[in-house]
Design a protein around this motif. Structure first.
Motif, PDB file in Angstrom:
ATOM      1  N   LEU A   7      -8.427   1.021  -4.649  1.00  0.00           N
ATOM      2  CA  LEU A   7      -7.312   0.087  -4.831  1.00  0.00           C
ATOM      3  C   LEU A   7      -6.627  -0.250  -3.506  1.00  0.00           C
ATOM      4  CD1 LEU A   7      -5.734   1.498  -8.113  1.00  0.00           C
ATOM      5  CD2 LEU A   7      -6.996  -0.659  -7.848  1.00  0.00           C
ATOM      6  N   GLY A   8      -7.093   0.372  -2.413  1.00  0.00           N
ATOM      7  CA  GLY A   8      -6.549   0.059  -1.096  1.00  0.00           C
ATOM      8  C   GLY A   8      -5.429   0.967  -0.624  1.00  0.00           C
ATOM      9  N   MET A  46       0.845  -1.190   0.000  1.00  0.00           N
ATOM     10  CA  MET A  46       0.000   0.000   0.000  1.00  0.00           C
ATOM     11  C   MET A  46       0.883   1.243   0.000  1.00  0.00           C
ATOM     12  SD  MET A  46      -2.767   1.363   2.811  1.00  0.00           S
ATOM     13  CE  MET A  46      -1.554   1.706   4.046  1.00  0.00           C
ATOM     14  N   THR A  47       0.521   2.185  -0.818  1.00  0.00           N
ATOM     15  CA  THR A  47       1.232   3.459  -0.926  1.00  0.00           C
ATOM     16  C   THR A  47       0.360   4.551  -0.339  1.00  0.00           C
ATOM     17  OG1 THR A  47       2.300   2.667  -2.951  1.00  0.00           O
ATOM     18  CG2 THR A  47       2.318   5.048  -2.574  1.00  0.00           C
ATOM     19  N   THR A  48       0.989   5.520   0.270  1.00  0.00           N
ATOM     20  CA  THR A  48       0.238   6.670   0.772  1.00  0.00           C
ATOM     21  C   THR A  48       0.435   7.834  -0.197  1.00  0.00           C
ATOM     22  OG1 THR A  48       2.074   7.367   2.176  1.00  0.00           O
ATOM     23  CG2 THR A  48       0.391   5.995   3.194  1.00  0.00           C
ATOM     24  N   TYR A  49      -0.680   8.431  -0.600  1.00  0.00           N
ATOM     25  CA  TYR A  49      -0.673   9.522  -1.565  1.00  0.00           C
ATOM     26  C   TYR A  49      -1.215  10.798  -0.944  1.00  0.00           C
ATOM     27  CZ  TYR A  49       0.016   6.040  -5.239  1.00  0.00           C
ATOM     28  OH  TYR A  49       0.519   5.047  -6.028  1.00  0.00           O
ATOM     29  N   ALA A  50      -0.515  11.896  -1.184  1.00  0.00           N
ATOM     30  CA  ALA A  50      -1.022  13.232  -0.864  1.00  0.00           C
ATOM     31  C   ALA A  50      -1.462  13.827  -2.195  1.00  0.00           C
ATOM     32  CB  ALA A  50       0.065  14.086  -0.223  1.00  0.00           C
ATOM     33  N   ILE A  51      -2.749  14.086  -2.334  1.00  0.00           N
ATOM     34  CA  ILE A  51      -3.292  14.613  -3.581  1.00  0.00           C
ATOM     35  C   ILE A  51      -3.643  16.081  -3.385  1.00  0.00           C
ATOM     36  CG2 ILE A  51      -5.081  14.411  -5.356  1.00  0.00           C
ATOM     37  CD1 ILE A  51      -3.194  11.972  -5.251  1.00  0.00           C
ATOM     38  N   ASP A  52      -3.066  16.903  -4.234  1.00  0.00           N
ATOM     39  CA  ASP A  52      -3.288  18.350  -4.188  1.00  0.00           C
ATOM     40  C   ASP A  52      -4.148  18.745  -5.382  1.00  0.00           C
ATOM     41  OD1 ASP A  52      -3.110  21.124  -3.890  1.00  0.00           O
ATOM     42  OD2 ASP A  52      -1.148  21.208  -4.879  1.00  0.00           O
ATOM     43  N   LEU A  53      -5.384  19.109  -5.093  1.00  0.00           N
ATOM     44  CA  LEU A  53      -6.236  19.677  -6.134  1.00  0.00           C
ATOM     45  C   LEU A  53      -5.825  21.145  -6.215  1.00  0.00           C
ATOM     46  CD1 LEU A  53      -9.664  18.088  -5.141  1.00  0.00           C
ATOM     47  CD2 LEU A  53      -7.805  17.122  -6.485  1.00  0.00           C
ATOM     48  N   GLY A  54      -4.985  21.457  -7.178  1.00  0.00           N
ATOM     49  CA  GLY A  54      -4.368  22.778  -7.267  1.00  0.00           C
ATOM     50  C   GLY A  54      -5.359  23.925  -7.219  1.00  0.00           C
ATOM     51  N   GLU A 108      -3.450   4.746 -13.097  1.00  0.00           N
ATOM     52  CA  GLU A 108      -2.673   3.642 -13.671  1.00  0.00           C
ATOM     53  C   GLU A 108      -1.196   4.006 -13.777  1.00  0.00           C
ATOM     54  OE1 GLU A 108      -4.762   2.519 -17.253  1.00  0.00           O
ATOM     55  OE2 GLU A 108      -6.278   1.414 -16.097  1.00  0.00           O
ATOM     56  N   GLY A 109      -0.914   5.280 -14.097  1.00  0.00           N
ATOM     57  CA  GLY A 109       0.473   5.734 -14.135  1.00  0.00           C
ATOM     58  C   GLY A 109       1.109   5.737 -12.751  1.00  0.00           C
ATOM     59  N   VAL A 153      -9.531  10.627  -9.012  1.00  0.00           N
ATOM     60  CA  VAL A 153      -8.228  10.028  -8.708  1.00  0.00           C
ATOM     61  C   VAL A 153      -8.214   9.534  -7.261  1.00  0.00           C
ATOM     62  CG1 VAL A 153      -5.761  10.544  -8.346  1.00  0.00           C
ATOM     63  CG2 VAL A 153      -6.902  11.296 -10.456  1.00  0.00           C
ATOM     64  N   ILE A 154      -8.649  10.388  -6.345  1.00  0.00           N
ATOM     65  CA  ILE A 154      -8.686  10.018  -4.923  1.00  0.00           C
ATOM     66  C   ILE A 154      -9.537   8.767  -4.719  1.00  0.00           C
ATOM     67  CG2 ILE A 154      -9.577  10.740  -2.667  1.00  0.00           C
ATOM     68  CD1 ILE A 154      -8.659  13.631  -3.494  1.00  0.00           C
TER      69      ILE A 154
END
Length: 170
Positions: free
Chosen positions: A42-43, A1-9, A165-166, A35-36
């Motif tokens: 996907l977990g 599992m990866t942790t993502y910080a998503i910035d909606l600019g 996917e990227g 995306v979030i």
């Protein structure tokens, strides 16, 4: 599992971003939330880092970085859309580190598979959010809001899928 910080600019109380045929804030809100949701499905662990309010652009950017750093995210992704008076079109992704450039290339390739022109992976050393986050970081410029060619290709669901996917490709 990866942790993502998503910035909606942009999108903070005073900053709606660029306006062309479409509004940047509208595009990135839709694509970013997809995306979030896809990453969560996907977990992966995800945090949205755009602040609700800020007193300046710098304050807004610093809050985004502070939130991502405190979360100890593995990957920071800032989502934007471009505007250029003229004939510019296509997608570009900015990064600083070697790992960031490799990730940016995967995301760019996937987005461009939807028909967008590749403007390449670019050096993002001038971008505050890439310089001030402590993890692999990329900034995506999805397409040009004032390009009829790009706007005709815009499909939020397909863009979000391409980004995810990227990001998650081995």
């Amino acid at each position: 599992m990866t942790t993502y910080a998503i910035d909606l600019g942009h999108g903070c109380n005073f900053d709606g971003g660029a306006v062309g045929i479409l509004k940047e804030e509208n595009v990135i809100n839709v694509v970013g939330r997809l995306v979030i949701n896809k990453l969560l499905q996907l977990g992966h662990e995800v945090i949205e880092v755009r602040p609700v309010t800020a007193n300046s652009t710098r304050h807004s950017l610093q809050q985004r970085c502070n939130t991502a750093n405190a979360f100890k995210a593995d990957v920071f992704v800032s989502i934007h859309a471009n505007k250029h008076k003229g004939q510019a079109h296509g997608t570009e992704v900015f990064a600083i580190s070697t790992k960031g450039r490799a990730l940016a290339a995967k995301v760019l390739r996937n987005i461009c598979s939807l028909g967008f022109f590749s403007r390449g992976v670019k050096n993002g050393s001038h971008l505050f959010v890439l310089k001030n986050t402590a993890m692999v970081a990329i900034l995506i410029e999805l397409f040009f809001l004032d390009s009829t060619k790009d706007v005709a290709l815009y499909n939020a669901e397909k863009l979000a899928t391409a980004i995810v996917e990227g990001l998650t490709a081995a």
